[in-house]
Enzyme design. Structure first.
Site, short mmCIF file in Angstrom:
data_model
loop_
_atom_site.label_atom_id
_atom_site.label_comp_id
_atom_site.label_asym_id
_atom_site.label_seq_id
_atom_site.Cartn_x
_atom_site.Cartn_y
_atom_site.Cartn_z
N ASN A 170 0.81 -1.24 0.00
CA ASN A 170 0.00 0.00 0.00
C ASN A 170 0.84 1.28 0.00
OD1 ASN A 170 0.64 -0.71 2.67
ND2 ASN A 170 -1.08 0.43 3.50
N GLU A 268 3.64 -4.08 12.62
CA GLU A 268 2.63 -3.02 12.47
C GLU A 268 1.54 -3.63 11.60
OE1 GLU A 268 0.44 -0.74 10.84
OE2 GLU A 268 2.09 0.31 9.84
N CYS A 302 -3.31 1.44 6.47
CA CYS A 302 -3.55 0.57 7.63
C CYS A 302 -4.26 1.32 8.75
CB CYS A 302 -2.28 -0.09 8.12
SG CYS A 302 -0.88 1.01 8.20
N GLU A 476 7.16 2.75 15.80
CA GLU A 476 8.03 3.41 14.83
C GLU A 476 7.99 4.92 15.14
OE1 GLU A 476 8.38 1.01 11.15
OE2 GLU A 476 6.22 0.83 11.28
P1 NDP Z 1 0.56 -9.55 3.55
O1 NDP Z 1 0.50 -9.14 4.95
O2 NDP Z 1 0.39 -10.98 3.27
O3 NDP Z 1 1.95 -9.06 2.90
C1 NDP Z 1 2.78 -8.07 3.43
C2 NDP Z 1 4.22 -8.44 3.12
O4 NDP Z 1 4.54 -9.70 3.73
C3 NDP Z 1 4.49 -8.63 1.63
O5 NDP Z 1 5.80 -8.20 1.33
C4 NDP Z 1 4.38 -10.12 1.48
O6 NDP Z 1 5.04 -10.59 0.34
C5 NDP Z 1 5.04 -10.60 2.75
N1 NDP Z 1 4.73 -11.96 3.13
C6 NDP Z 1 3.72 -12.75 2.71
N2 NDP Z 1 3.77 -13.95 3.33
C7 NDP Z 1 4.84 -13.91 4.16
C8 NDP Z 1 5.42 -14.84 5.08
N3 NDP Z 1 4.91 -16.04 5.28
N4 NDP Z 1 6.52 -14.46 5.76
C9 NDP Z 1 7.05 -13.24 5.59
N5 NDP Z 1 6.54 -12.32 4.74
C10 NDP Z 1 5.45 -12.65 4.04
O7 NDP Z 1 -0.43 -8.72 2.74
P2 NDP Z 1 -0.93 -8.97 1.25
O8 NDP Z 1 -0.12 -8.13 0.38
O9 NDP Z 1 -1.01 -10.42 0.89
O10 NDP Z 1 -2.39 -8.45 1.41
C11 NDP Z 1 -3.36 -9.26 2.05
C12 NDP Z 1 -4.28 -8.42 2.87
O11 NDP Z 1 -3.55 -7.81 3.92
C13 NDP Z 1 -4.86 -7.24 2.11
O12 NDP Z 1 -5.98 -7.59 1.41
C14 NDP Z 1 -5.13 -6.29 3.22
O13 NDP Z 1 -6.36 -6.57 3.79
C15 NDP Z 1 -4.09 -6.56 4.23
N6 NDP Z 1 -2.98 -5.60 4.25
C16 NDP Z 1 -2.83 -4.83 5.34
C17 NDP Z 1 -1.83 -3.91 5.40
C18 NDP Z 1 -1.66 -3.06 6.59
O14 NDP Z 1 -0.81 -2.22 6.61
N7 NDP Z 1 -2.45 -3.24 7.60
C19 NDP Z 1 -0.90 -3.70 4.30
C20 NDP Z 1 -1.11 -4.59 3.18
C21 NDP Z 1 -2.12 -5.50 3.19
P3 NDP Z 1 4.17 -10.93 -0.97
O15 NDP Z 1 3.53 -9.67 -1.41
O16 NDP Z 1 5.18 -11.41 -1.92
O17 NDP Z 1 3.18 -11.98 -0.54
#
Ligand code: NDP
Length: 495
Positions: A170, A268, A302, A476
């Site tokens: 995001n 976070e 977030c 942070e």
């Molecule tokens: P994730 O939390 O799954 O991903 C965030 C980061 O973690 C990405 O770089 C992702 O890589 C990485 N990641 C994924 N799986 C693992 C793992 N097992 N160990 C370590 N790192 C990992 O979010 P998504 O991008 O999949 O989004 C899913 C949902 O999360 C969204 O629909 C939204 O609802 C929520 N979200 C919430 C955020 C917040 O700030 N609160 C931010 C982003 C998403 P990769 O992209 O390669 O999977």
């Protein structure tokens, strides 16, 4: 309409073979090629090689070498000076970085400029200002002297080592900079893992950093699938710290993996942030506040509010005003400077939101506005207004991370506070009122890492940020970040 024309450097950058940034060099790596898709069109715009175990090892080894060598040998002020140089470089490349961000994430170009690049620059300069100011303290020692001897104790702040920063899609620049700048100014080095949906921006930033004089290995970027690379990075013997921003389930798994190895971890995570409007606000003020709190960047922040509590006597009027305002928002290409509603960041995310809204309908929640994708290419979803049946509705409990506001009327200000706090999450909350007395009391009683009064979502580097309850741990910004990236060493002497 002012459609932004892509810069020639952006076109050229997209054409390149991308992979990782390791030890001061752009390195394609040998993994499978993954398409980067523009969410505004659904079209592929670039390709990036997936990382593998060898890439992780190379990045971690480079970061460890810099941590022990070039980065450790640099003075604190020298490190701060480099952060300032990177801030200047990012400012000079503002448009280029903003365009790459918009192409990958669908963020409106104005937000990419102002929220991604400008904010990242501001955070870099803030953290640079800490260089030379991170220090321990001297303490008096009370051991009983036996023969006239004296004692003195002091503490040193030691950098933890190689920090693994896992970044969501995001805010692919700003969140990466929060983690990177904080770690670097403390004397740590970093290996960043961007989201597979937004792998390009930090590659460009890492190159700018190298050009600005950062030594090889201080900043590394490894791209690829998080489920595969995340555990490899966390379990790598050189990993001294993990800092993660993202979803709750992934955050929990990251937290468990790090804790099992006794590696400190900052999480976070999201939540289901509430915004409470007290009855003294006018209808217009409430509508403005709701749009600020819930719909910026299509709700993909977030800290965005998703649960809205409105006084029962004003609810209908506020929702009708809100719907009129949302209907006038300009749904457009994010490269249009007049865009107010762009696409969601990726197809999987769109599908998740579509499912959540369909389930809310089945459960009997009332979709008053939006709730569907407009007829156009890309991953658009209209800003949506849902009048929920009760606080137990799925939409009052599960994060959509999208432009879906869930609204509940309240009659009693005391009971509504209990409803607000009856959540497993606590990242952010806001209270909106002209009554300072009430605002102060609510801010003390709302269970969240940050409570805004008459504002929402805006962050400042001087003010700590992080969650309570299921929304994570660690803080942070402010001076709080120092605890996250350094450890105290005690020294005691007799003289
Ligand atoms: P994730 O939390 O799954 O991903 C965030 C980061 O973690 C990405 O770089 C992702 O890589 C990485 N990641 C994924 N799986 C693992 C793992 N097992 N160990 C370590 N790192 C990992 O979010 P998504 O991008 O999949 O989004 C899913 C949902 O999360 C969204 O629909 C939204 O609802 C929520 N979200 C919430 C955020 C917040 O700030 N609160 C931010 C982003 C998403 P990769 O992209 O390669 O999977």
């Amino acid at each position: 309409m002012t459609q932004v024309k892509l810069l020639a450097v952006v076109d050229a950058f997209l054409q390149r073979e991308h992979g990782h940034f390791i030890n001061g060099l752009s390195q394609p790596g040998g993994g499978a090629l993954r398409p980067v898709v523009n969410p505004a069109t659904g079209q592929e715009i670039a390709r990036v090689h997936d990382g593998c175990a060898e890439d992780v090892s190379a990045a971690m080894a480079a970061a460890q070498q810099a941590f022990r060598g070039s980065w450790a040998e640099m003075t604190a002020l020298g490190r701060g000076k480099l952060l300032l140089k990177l801030a200047d470089a990012m400012e000079q490349h503002r448009e280029e970085l903003a365009q790459i961000e918009t192409l990958c994430s669908g963020k409106a170009i104005t937000l990419s400029r102002e929220l991604e690049v400008d904010q990242a620059v501001a955070f870099l300069r803030y953290f640079a200002g800490w260089a030379g100011k991170i220090c321990g303290e001297t303490t008096e020692i009370s051991l009983p002297p036996r023969g006239g001897e004296k004692y003195r104790g002091f503490t040193l702040r030691e950098p933890l080592g190689v920090v693994v920063g896992i970044i969501p899609w995001n805010f692919s620049i700003m969140i990466a900079i929060w983690k990177m700048a904080a770690a670097l100014v403390c004397g740590c080095t970093v290996v960043l893992k961007p989201s597979e949906f937004t792998p390009l921006t930090m590659l460009r930033v890492a190159q700018l950093a190298a050009d600005a004089g950062f030594p090889p290995g201080a900043i590394n970027v490894v791209n690829g699938n998080g489920g595969l690379l995340g555990p490899m990075l966390i379990e790598h013997p050189f990993c001294a710290k993990v800092t993660f921003t993202g979803s709750v389930p992934t955050g929990r798994s990251v937290g468990n993996a790090a804790s099992a190895l006794a590696i400190p971890v900052t999480l976070e995570l999201g939540g289901k942030n509430p915004a409470l409007f007290l009855a003294d606000m006018t209808v217009g003020e409430m509508v403005d506040g709701i749009i600020e709190a819930g719909y910026l960047n299509q709700g993909q922040i977030c800290a965005s509010a998703e649960r809205f509590y409105l006084p029962a006597e004003k609810m209908d009027e506020v929702l009708s005003g809100l719907i009129q305002r949302l209907a006038r928002l300009n749904v457009a290409s994010p490269l249009d400077e007049a865009c107010q509603v762009g696409p969601l960041a990726n197809k999987a995310h769109l599908e998740k939101i579509q499912k959540l809204v369909a389930r809310a309908k089945e459960d009997g929640d009332e979709i008053l506005y939006g709730g569907y994708s407009p007829e156009r290419p890309g991953y658009y979803f209209l800003p949506t207004v849902v009048k929920v049946r009760s606080e137990n509705s799925t939409l009052m409990r599960e994060e959509t991370f999208g432009p879906v506001g869930s609204f509940l009327a309240y009659h009693d200000e005391e009971k509504v506070l209990q409803q607000i706090n009856n959540s497993p999450f606590g990242l952010a909350a806001s209270v909106w009122t002209h009554n300072l007395n009430k605002a102060m009391r609510y801010s003390e009683r709302m269970q969240a890492g940050i409570v805004w009064i008459n504002m929402h979502s805006l962050l400042d580097p001087a003010l700590p940020f992080g969650g309570v309850k299921g929304s994570g741990n660690g803080r942070e910004f402010g001076s709080a970040f120092i605890n996250d990236y350094t450890r105290l060493k005690s020294v005691m002497m007799r003289y």
